[in-house]
Enzyme design. Structure first.
Site, PDB file in Angstrom:
ATOM      1  N   SER A  51       0.613  -1.197  -0.088  1.00  0.00           N
ATOM      2  CA  SER A  51       0.238  -0.001   0.037  1.00  0.00           C
ATOM      3  C   SER A  51       0.957   1.237  -0.055  1.00  0.00           C
ATOM      4  O   SER A  51       0.279   2.455  -0.103  1.00  0.00           O
ATOM      5  CB  SER A  51      -0.971   0.184   1.157  1.00  0.00           C
ATOM      6  OG  SER A  51      -1.941  -0.970   1.035  1.00  0.00           O
ATOM      7  N   LYS A  54      -0.192   3.688  -2.568  1.00  0.00           N
ATOM      8  CA  LYS A  54      -1.269   4.751  -2.638  1.00  0.00           C
ATOM      9  C   LYS A  54      -0.720   6.270  -2.476  1.00  0.00           C
ATOM     10  O   LYS A  54      -1.473   7.007  -2.610  1.00  0.00           O
ATOM     11  CB  LYS A  54      -2.108   4.518  -1.246  1.00  0.00           C
ATOM     12  CG  LYS A  54      -2.816   3.067  -1.262  1.00  0.00           C
ATOM     13  CD  LYS A  54      -3.855   2.883  -0.179  1.00  0.00           C
ATOM     14  CE  LYS A  54      -4.729   1.716  -0.452  1.00  0.00           C
ATOM     15  NZ  LYS A  54      -4.134   0.497  -0.129  1.00  0.00           N
ATOM     16  N   SER A 108      -5.811   3.539   4.567  1.00  0.00           N
ATOM     17  CA  SER A 108      -5.223   2.369   3.533  1.00  0.00           C
ATOM     18  C   SER A 108      -6.250   1.594   3.019  1.00  0.00           C
ATOM     19  O   SER A 108      -6.210   0.280   2.932  1.00  0.00           O
ATOM     20  CB  SER A 108      -4.279   1.517   4.159  1.00  0.00           C
ATOM     21  OG  SER A 108      -3.234   1.145   3.193  1.00  0.00           O
ATOM     22  N   LYS A 213       2.960   6.628   5.495  1.00  0.00           N
ATOM     23  CA  LYS A 213       1.917   5.535   5.077  1.00  0.00           C
ATOM     24  C   LYS A 213       2.832   4.151   5.380  1.00  0.00           C
ATOM     25  O   LYS A 213       3.956   3.883   5.282  1.00  0.00           O
ATOM     26  CB  LYS A 213       2.224   5.726   3.171  1.00  0.00           C
ATOM     27  CG  LYS A 213       1.108   4.878   2.631  1.00  0.00           C
ATOM     28  CD  LYS A 213      -0.090   5.444   3.066  1.00  0.00           C
ATOM     29  CE  LYS A 213      -1.336   4.099   2.446  1.00  0.00           C
ATOM     30  NZ  LYS A 213      -1.221   3.106   3.315  1.00  0.00           N
TER      31      LYS A 213
END
Length: 274
Positions: A51, A54, A108, A213
């Site tokens: 992820s 993203k 997420s 993140k």
């Protein structure tokens, strides 16, 4: 006085040794102002990034200057049929693009990320092309983005490339704001739900984080990107493929102490990240 200096020296050695024995298989820490590498471990290996993808998804959506207040419906197309990951965003939900961005970055959510790419001008194929162009523009020479969530093991990069990606993402105030929010109450139409940041270090009083993140898939392991302020400087920290969330957090804490000790010296020339 001598005892204090000795204890400080031992603390510095301990922090350095801790950083050198990270459980994460790939890592890099960069002084943002100089581009100097302060720590690295297998930072040029090409690996799945889960992820962390993203961040690229968010940049592309913001670059397109789309209407962030436009309502978008979550459809069956947004349901994960690759990993069958769960989502707290029901099919049929009508959410603004801005809310989808918040869900994709902070908690997420994969359906939110997919919906952002599905409604990108030209759809998923044009999103994929835009990702390639963005990677080229940022000199991410070992980065490949096939889809917007990170569920695909073919979304790959290196720790050093991801440091460049993080520095680029940090230039977007919206990304900085969302990824450093500890949580939010989000209206899903029929109900409101609390969503929390997947990085538990966000909001910790001992940390000053201006970008964050996390990521996880079986292939990628536990991953994290952070931009942190410590010892009077901004540093980019990338950790990839830790065995568990606790290991990832322990590695981040070790590197944070390493930086706070004030003895972190460049181990390599800069990566020309400016």
């Amino acid at each position: 006085m001598i005892r204090s200096l000795f204890l400080a020296f031992l603390f510095a050695l301990s922090a350095s040794a801790s950083a050198m024995s990270l459980g994460s298989k790939h890592a890099i820490v960069i002084d943002e102002a100089t581009g100097k590498i302060l720590f690295e471990k297998n930072s040029s290996d090409i690996v799945p990034i889960a992820s962390l993808t993203k961040l690229m998804t968010a940049m592309l959506v913001l670059d397109a200057r789309l209407d962030m207040h436009e309502h978008i419906m979550i459809t069956d197309d947004d349901v994960d049929t690759l990993k069958f990951s769960s989502s707290r965003v029901p099919v049929g939900s009508m959410l603004t693009r801005n809310t989808l961005l918040e869900l994709a970055l902070m908690s997420s959510d994969n359906r939110a990320a997919h919906a952002l790419a599905r409604t990108y001008p030209g759809g998923i194929e044009h999103f994929r092309l835009a990702a390639r162009n963005k990677a080229h523009a940022l000199s991410l020479r070992r980065t490949n983005i096939e889809e917007p969530t990170g569920l695909s093991p073919y979304n790959t990069s290196t720790a050093s490339d991801l440091a460049r990606l993080a520095m680029a993402a940090a230039r977007y105030p919206e990304i900085e704001r969302i990824t450093t929010s500890a949580g939010d109450l989000i209206d899903l139409g029929s109900s409101a739900r609390h969503y929390h940041n997947t990085n538990k270090l966000v909001g910790d009083k001992n940390w000053t984080i201006s970008l964050s993140k996390t990521g996880y898939t079986q292939e990628a392991g536990r991953c994290i990107i952070m931009r942190v302020r410590t010892a009077g400087r901004d540093a980019i920290m990338v950790l990839l493929n830790a065995r568990a969330s606790a290991n990832r957090t322990a590695d981040a804490v070790s590197l944070h102490r390493f930086l706070m000790a004030g003895h972190a010296q460049p181990v390599m020339a800069g990566l020309n990240l400016k």
